[in-house]
Enzyme design. Structure first.
Site, PDB file in Angstrom:
ATOM      1  N   ARG A  86     -51.488 -24.587 -19.469  1.00 62.92           N
ATOM      2  CA  ARG A  86     -51.723 -25.802 -20.266  1.00 62.92           C
ATOM      3  C   ARG A  86     -50.491 -26.145 -21.093  1.00 62.92           C
ATOM      4  O   ARG A  86     -49.926 -25.308 -21.772  1.00 62.92           O
ATOM      5  CB  ARG A  86     -52.932 -25.599 -21.196  1.00 62.92           C
ATOM      6  CG  ARG A  86     -53.127 -26.677 -22.261  1.00 62.92           C
ATOM      7  CD  ARG A  86     -53.871 -27.878 -21.711  1.00 62.92           C
ATOM      8  NE  ARG A  86     -53.958 -28.973 -22.647  1.00 62.92           N
ATOM      9  CZ  ARG A  86     -55.024 -29.293 -23.366  1.00 62.92           C
ATOM     10  NH1 ARG A  86     -56.109 -28.572 -23.270  1.00 62.92           N
ATOM     11  NH2 ARG A  86     -55.005 -30.323 -24.169  1.00 62.92           N
ATOM     12  N   ARG A  95     -54.517 -32.230 -17.416  1.00 62.22           N
ATOM     13  CA  ARG A  95     -54.291 -30.865 -17.891  1.00 62.22           C
ATOM     14  C   ARG A  95     -54.771 -29.851 -16.867  1.00 62.22           C
ATOM     15  O   ARG A  95     -55.713 -30.120 -16.130  1.00 62.22           O
ATOM     16  CB  ARG A  95     -54.971 -30.623 -19.227  1.00 62.22           C
ATOM     17  CG  ARG A  95     -56.463 -30.834 -19.160  1.00 62.22           C
ATOM     18  CD  ARG A  95     -57.056 -31.164 -20.477  1.00 62.22           C
ATOM     19  NE  ARG A  95     -56.704 -32.521 -20.809  1.00 62.22           N
ATOM     20  CZ  ARG A  95     -57.303 -33.255 -21.704  1.00 62.22           C
ATOM     21  NH1 ARG A  95     -58.279 -32.767 -22.393  1.00 62.22           N
ATOM     22  NH2 ARG A  95     -56.952 -34.475 -21.944  1.00 62.22           N
ATOM     23  N   ASP A  98     -58.597 -27.215 -20.135  1.00 59.06           N
ATOM     24  CA  ASP A  98     -58.991 -27.610 -21.484  1.00 59.06           C
ATOM     25  C   ASP A  98     -60.231 -26.803 -21.834  1.00 59.06           C
ATOM     26  O   ASP A  98     -61.216 -26.818 -21.081  1.00 59.06           O
ATOM     27  CB  ASP A  98     -59.300 -29.116 -21.502  1.00 59.06           C
ATOM     28  CG  ASP A  98     -59.556 -29.651 -22.898  1.00 59.06           C
ATOM     29  OD1 ASP A  98     -59.003 -29.093 -23.869  1.00 59.06           O
ATOM     30  OD2 ASP A  98     -60.301 -30.638 -23.017  1.00 59.06           O
ATOM     31  N   ASP A 100     -62.861 -26.289 -24.973  1.00 57.16           N
ATOM     32  CA  ASP A 100     -63.301 -26.822 -26.259  1.00 57.16           C
ATOM     33  C   ASP A 100     -64.478 -26.019 -26.781  1.00 57.16           C
ATOM     34  O   ASP A 100     -65.459 -25.803 -26.060  1.00 57.16           O
ATOM     35  CB  ASP A 100     -63.743 -28.286 -26.119  1.00 57.16           C
ATOM     36  CG  ASP A 100     -62.580 -29.223 -25.849  1.00 57.16           C
ATOM     37  OD1 ASP A 100     -61.499 -29.016 -26.433  1.00 57.16           O
ATOM     38  OD2 ASP A 100     -62.761 -30.154 -25.051  1.00 57.16           O
TER      39      ASP A 100
END
Length: 167
Positions: A86, A95, A98, A100
């Protein structure tokens, strides 16, 4: 003794074999210290979010039990993103990976580096569809139940990926 707390992690990729990136993220999450991977959603093909023109994403959600503090878990997720290539060049851009932190136990957190529940969770089908796979009855603090939030969204064009049994 530190308590084991549930956390839900959104996973997304649209570069460098996105399905393999997401599978690799599940493997990496399973090896986090002080944590146990306890649930994994199906993979979903989703349209990109935001103003940047780019290819579709593969999204998923992982459920973990962790003894890490939320900030420590976020640092571990950032390290996994970096390990899978990344590069943070463009907001909402393409990307490799990711990760989260979507929900951490029943906590609401807002610091300079971390906001939980993840902002915009109620409007993001690419988060809610896989989250509903692993925790449909989860009450997102201050937001609502996952299944109801997903039900309330318009059709978002999200497509579950049927994986071959030999993978």
């Amino acid at each position: 003794m530190t308590a084991w707390l549930p956390a839900y992690i959104g996973i997304g990729s649209n570069l460098d074999d996105p399905q393999q990136q997401v599978r690799g993220a599940f493997q990496a999450l399973a090896s986090l210290p002080e944590s146990l991977l306890v649930a994994r959603s199906r993979l979903y093909r989703t349209r990109p979010f935001g103003p940047v023109q780019q290819g579709d994403f593969i999204n998923a959600v992982a459920g973990v039990l962790t003894q890490m503090a939320p900030e420590k878990l976020l640092d571990a997720l950032r390290n996994l993103e970096t390990a899978q290539g990344r590069r943070r060049a463009e907001r909402w851009g393409p990307r490799t990976l990711d990760l989260d932190l979507l929900v951490f136990a029943d906590r609401t957190i807002k610091t300079e580096s971390l906001e939980v529940p993840h902002p915009g969770i109620a409007q993001r089908g690419f988060v809610l569809a896989p989250l509903a796979d692993v925790a449909p009855d989860l009450l997102v603090p201050g937001v609502g139940r996952v299944a109801q939030l997903l039900h309330d969204l318009p059709d978002t064009g999200i497509e579950a990926i049927v994986e071959r049994s030999d993978e």
